[in-house]
Write an enzyme that holds these catalytic residues in place. Sequence first.
Site, PDB file in Angstrom:
ATOM      1  N   ARG A  66       0.879  -1.182   0.000  1.00  0.00           N
ATOM      2  CA  ARG A  66       0.000   0.000   0.000  1.00  0.00           C
ATOM      3  C   ARG A  66       0.909   1.222   0.000  1.00  0.00           C
ATOM      4  O   ARG A  66       1.650   1.451   0.956  1.00  0.00           O
ATOM      5  CB  ARG A  66      -0.915   0.001   1.226  1.00  0.00           C
ATOM      6  CG  ARG A  66      -1.624   1.322   1.427  1.00  0.00           C
ATOM      7  CD  ARG A  66      -2.727   1.259   2.459  1.00  0.00           C
ATOM      8  NE  ARG A  66      -3.888   0.564   1.930  1.00  0.00           N
ATOM      9  CZ  ARG A  66      -5.093   0.576   2.497  1.00  0.00           C
ATOM     10  NH1 ARG A  66      -5.293   1.232   3.616  1.00  0.00           N
ATOM     11  NH2 ARG A  66      -6.109  -0.073   1.945  1.00  0.00           N
ATOM     12  N   HIS A  88      -7.432   0.953  -6.299  1.00  0.00           N
ATOM     13  CA  HIS A  88      -7.626   0.049  -5.155  1.00  0.00           C
ATOM     14  C   HIS A  88      -8.227  -1.254  -5.699  1.00  0.00           C
ATOM     15  O   HIS A  88      -9.392  -1.577  -5.445  1.00  0.00           O
ATOM     16  CB  HIS A  88      -8.540   0.706  -4.113  1.00  0.00           C
ATOM     17  CG  HIS A  88      -8.468   0.064  -2.757  1.00  0.00           C
ATOM     18  ND1 HIS A  88      -7.703  -1.046  -2.473  1.00  0.00           N
ATOM     19  CD2 HIS A  88      -9.091   0.395  -1.582  1.00  0.00           C
ATOM     20  CE1 HIS A  88      -7.855  -1.371  -1.200  1.00  0.00           C
ATOM     21  NE2 HIS A  88      -8.681  -0.509  -0.640  1.00  0.00           N
ATOM     22  N   GLN A  90     -10.063  -3.876  -3.407  1.00  0.00           N
ATOM     23  CA  GLN A  90     -11.383  -3.421  -2.980  1.00  0.00           C
ATOM     24  C   GLN A  90     -12.417  -3.703  -4.076  1.00  0.00           C
ATOM     25  O   GLN A  90     -13.499  -4.226  -3.805  1.00  0.00           O
ATOM     26  CB  GLN A  90     -11.335  -1.916  -2.687  1.00  0.00           C
ATOM     27  CG  GLN A  90     -12.655  -1.351  -2.228  1.00  0.00           C
ATOM     28  CD  GLN A  90     -13.050  -1.854  -0.844  1.00  0.00           C
ATOM     29  OE1 GLN A  90     -12.254  -1.778   0.079  1.00  0.00           O
ATOM     30  NE2 GLN A  90     -14.267  -2.354  -0.692  1.00  0.00           N
ATOM     31  N   ASP A 111     -17.339   7.118  -0.844  1.00  0.00           N
ATOM     32  CA  ASP A 111     -16.061   6.959  -0.147  1.00  0.00           C
ATOM     33  C   ASP A 111     -15.740   8.299   0.513  1.00  0.00           C
ATOM     34  O   ASP A 111     -16.400   9.310   0.224  1.00  0.00           O
ATOM     35  CB  ASP A 111     -14.982   6.564  -1.188  1.00  0.00           C
ATOM     36  CG  ASP A 111     -13.616   6.282  -0.577  1.00  0.00           C
ATOM     37  OD1 ASP A 111     -13.506   6.131   0.656  1.00  0.00           O
ATOM     38  OD2 ASP A 111     -12.630   6.220  -1.352  1.00  0.00           O
ATOM     39  N   CYS A 139     -16.440   1.553   0.842  1.00  0.00           N
ATOM     40  CA  CYS A 139     -15.267   0.701   1.066  1.00  0.00           C
ATOM     41  C   CYS A 139     -14.846   0.699   2.529  1.00  0.00           C
ATOM     42  O   CYS A 139     -14.174  -0.223   2.976  1.00  0.00           O
ATOM     43  CB  CYS A 139     -14.111   1.161   0.183  1.00  0.00           C
ATOM     44  SG  CYS A 139     -13.721   2.914   0.382  1.00  0.00           S
ATOM     45  N   ARG A 153     -13.598  -8.908   1.390  1.00  0.00           N
ATOM     46  CA  ARG A 153     -12.179  -8.620   1.176  1.00  0.00           C
ATOM     47  C   ARG A 153     -11.369  -9.891   1.424  1.00  0.00           C
ATOM     48  O   ARG A 153     -10.440 -10.212   0.696  1.00  0.00           O
ATOM     49  CB  ARG A 153     -11.699  -7.497   2.114  1.00  0.00           C
ATOM     50  CG  ARG A 153     -12.350  -6.126   1.894  1.00  0.00           C
ATOM     51  CD  ARG A 153     -11.992  -5.530   0.549  1.00  0.00           C
ATOM     52  NE  ARG A 153     -10.559  -5.447   0.362  1.00  0.00           N
ATOM     53  CZ  ARG A 153      -9.776  -4.445   0.768  1.00  0.00           C
ATOM     54  NH1 ARG A 153     -10.318  -3.408   1.363  1.00  0.00           N
ATOM     55  NH2 ARG A 153      -8.477  -4.451   0.531  1.00  0.00           N
TER      56      ARG A 153
HETATM   57  N1   CP Z   1     -11.349  -0.399   2.486  1.00  0.00           N
HETATM   58  C1   CP Z   1     -10.052  -0.428   2.892  1.00  0.00           C
HETATM   59  O1   CP Z   1      -9.120  -0.618   2.109  1.00  0.00           O
HETATM   60  O2   CP Z   1      -9.881  -0.271   4.224  1.00  0.00           O
HETATM   61  P1   CP Z   1      -8.489  -0.056   4.966  1.00  0.00           P
HETATM   62  O3   CP Z   1      -7.958   1.280   4.562  1.00  0.00           O
HETATM   63  O4   CP Z   1      -8.816  -0.139   6.427  1.00  0.00           O
HETATM   64  O5   CP Z   1      -7.542  -1.150   4.531  1.00  0.00           O
HETATM   65  N1  NVA Z   2     -10.068   6.628  -1.047  1.00  0.00           N
HETATM   66  C1  NVA Z   2      -9.709   6.160   0.273  1.00  0.00           C
HETATM   67  C2  NVA Z   2      -9.918   4.692   0.380  1.00  0.00           C
HETATM   68  C3  NVA Z   2      -9.602   4.100   1.720  1.00  0.00           C
HETATM   69  C4  NVA Z   2      -9.835   2.630   1.745  1.00  0.00           C
HETATM   70  C5  NVA Z   2      -8.268   6.522   0.549  1.00  0.00           C
HETATM   71  O1  NVA Z   2      -7.425   6.386  -0.342  1.00  0.00           O
HETATM   72  O2  NVA Z   2      -7.969   6.970   1.662  1.00  0.00           O
END
Ligand code: CP
Ligand code: NVA
Length: 325
Positions: free
Chosen positions: A120, A147, A150, A242, A282, A310
């Site tokens: 990530r 993502h 997701q 989101d 999400c 997930r």
């Molecule tokens: N939806 C999601 O990716 O959650 P986290 O940021 O907690 O991993």
């Molecule tokens: N768009 C959000 C998604 C978190 C799962 C972010 O990038 O923070």
Amino acid sequence: MKEPKSLATPASKAPIPLLPRIASGDLRRDEDMTAQEVRQLLQLAHDVKEHPERYRLALAGQSLALLFEKPSLRTRLTFELAIQQLGGGAISTNGSIGEREPVKDVARNLERWTGAIVARTFLQATVDELAEWSSKPVINALTDLYHPCQALADVLTLQEHFGSLNGLKLAFVGDGNNVAHSLMLQSARLGMNFALATPPGYEAKPEILAEAEELAQQQGVVIETTHDPAEAVAKADAVYTDVWASMGHEHEAFQRNLDFESYRVDEALMGKAGSKAVFMHCLPAKRGLETTDGVMESPRSIVFDQAENRLHAQKALLLMLLGLR
Ligand code: CP
Ligand code: NVA
């Protein structure tokens, strides 16, 4: 194409079904999987969910590296659990990748010790560089642009809920962000219509939108973009939102809260969607901003089904990248 990564024969004689593969060898972005591979993943994820015991030794003897530059609850824990429940082990680090040493060196250390890298990162370029230099699979666990994990769980959730994805309409209201990008790419390739409503200045990246539009055209579905949330949710089967300020954009929250004020998915907006429309997010959600507590807690909300999936979708992904043939 990366060499398929096969694993040591599991100790048990428990039959592991023949597993489909992801030809690209990585999941750097949604486009790394063909539509056919996504369909195979969905099928496998259903089986994994129904029969977890069948797969409990599939990653025996394997360790995977989890690298997180940004916070996470769902992604990190579901990957850890998925790996554990498939019989493998996970090691993890927090913090910036490529600061203490070049990304290409990180990749070539990790490939010597582990079977795959789950990362990530802020920059998509970091995931791309890891994949370029690692002979082992690299999985995008969220970047500023995509993502994909997701989106895989989300299409699994929609398929479970509606039986089929064909011809559904998914409306995304809010920021044209990483989650919106991945959802528009997956929707288009799987034959779903997609509508995106953003405030002016927060649209999806034009090159990703163009790619999704091309995929949609091939499938005979449409991608609609608008600044009007009511237009986007009209006849929608699912309404998705989101956070307004993604990780890395928190310092813009004050301005964004003003700019997005009329993009909240509340009870009134849900009332303008299809009569059986579900609500999706999400997570993490900010109640009172992009949605309300009422919508989150309503019977239409399938946000925790998404969160559960997930785990199953990522197990299927790991099996398709690392499991025995
Ligand atoms: N939806 C999601 O990716 O959650 P986290 O940021 O907690 O991993
Ligand atoms: N768009 C959000 C998604 C978190 C799962 C972010 O990038 O923070």
